[in-house]
Design a protein around this motif. Sequence first.
Motif, short mmCIF file in Angstrom:
data_model
loop_
_atom_site.label_atom_id
_atom_site.label_comp_id
_atom_site.label_asym_id
_atom_site.label_seq_id
_atom_site.Cartn_x
_atom_site.Cartn_y
_atom_site.Cartn_z
N GLU A 1 31.85 43.41 44.01
CA GLU A 1 32.07 41.99 44.23
C GLU A 1 33.58 41.75 44.24
O GLU A 1 34.37 42.61 43.83
CB GLU A 1 31.39 41.12 43.17
N TRP A 2 33.97 40.59 44.73
CA TRP A 2 35.39 40.25 44.79
C TRP A 2 35.77 39.45 43.55
O TRP A 2 34.97 38.69 43.02
CB TRP A 2 35.70 39.45 46.05
N ASN A 3 36.98 39.66 43.11
CA ASN A 3 37.51 38.93 41.96
C ASN A 3 37.95 37.54 42.44
O ASN A 3 39.13 37.31 42.76
CB ASN A 3 38.69 39.70 41.35
N TYR A 4 37.00 36.62 42.51
CA TYR A 4 37.26 35.31 43.09
C TYR A 4 38.34 34.51 42.35
O TYR A 4 39.19 33.88 42.99
CB TYR A 4 35.96 34.50 43.17
N GLN B 1 41.59 35.86 43.45
CA GLN B 1 41.84 35.53 44.85
C GLN B 1 42.29 34.08 45.01
O GLN B 1 43.23 33.78 45.78
CB GLN B 1 40.56 35.78 45.68
N MET B 2 41.63 33.17 44.30
CA MET B 2 42.01 31.75 44.38
C MET B 2 43.43 31.53 43.88
O MET B 2 44.20 30.75 44.45
CB MET B 2 41.02 30.89 43.58
N TYR C 1 41.74 43.41 44.68
CA TYR C 1 40.83 42.38 44.20
C TYR C 1 39.37 42.82 44.21
O TYR C 1 38.48 42.01 43.98
CB TYR C 1 41.00 41.10 45.03
#
Length: 309
Positions: free
Chosen positions: A87-90, A93-94, A120
């Motif tokens: 999964e992406w490290n949201y 990222q934000m 990420y």
Amino acid sequence: MPDQAHPPLPSSIDETIAMLGDQDYLAGRALGTVLFLALKMKRPLFLEGEAGVGKTEIAKVLSKALGRPLIRLQCYEGLDIASAVYEWNYPAQMLEIRLAEASGLTDRDRIESDIFSERYLIRRPVLQALSSADGRAPVFLIDELDRTDEAFEAFLLEVLSDFQVTIPELGTIRAAEPPIVIITTNRTREVHDALKRRCLYHWVDYPDALQELEIIRRKVPGCNAALSAQIVAYVQQLRTLDLFKNPGVAETIDWATALTELDRLALDPETISDTIGTLLKYQDDIARIQGSDGTKVLEDVKSELQAAG
């Protein structure tokens, strides 16, 4: 001189059986053969059998014997790609997007390229198994696959066929060296043929009395010989009664350990009644054994052992 931290793969069936034996796992010729072939052919090994017969333990033993990390994917109903693969490290990222905007960066393609990079990416068990850092593939245990759904099985086809995962934002990530894959199932449902075709297969059964006696000798060395023989004979008899859940090897070891801790030297009705919860896990089975069935089993065990001398 071989690297003791990273022992080589066994070069024969006998070496494979001996390797397992050195870790106190007793394997028959059939299991030793299919495991040797799985290692030699770099194919996943699909192990099926009742719960508690030692399927998961094979992966653990391989990890120790070969000096390789064990990566375990414990399957369950509803398991999805984010939990199993990546999964992406949201949040990160934000934060990166806000920092880029604050600095006046407006190149959307560059921002997107930055935030969907390895930096990420959160690697879950499947991706970890395909990403051995030191060039030595890990042992990858996919445990109780029958608990997942067919959609997740379908996803695994690419992993088991080509040892790769496709991530839309990054492309295809392929293992430099295929991991040693062990898949287990308790057969609560049938696994699709397409997945089985990618594996070598073995049914892991309950051990016979001699094997189970040797397992207790190795795993519970403090248990005296007479009590060990009674325990094994009793458990072997229980497995003929068509209980809701037959005791597995793990339960046999637990029972032997419990009786040893209590300094018991022989089985008797009171001892069995007091400790049966270490052996059986369902009340209907326990009630049956605490009744006439249990008395008969104990009588049969004593008669059997007396006849054997």
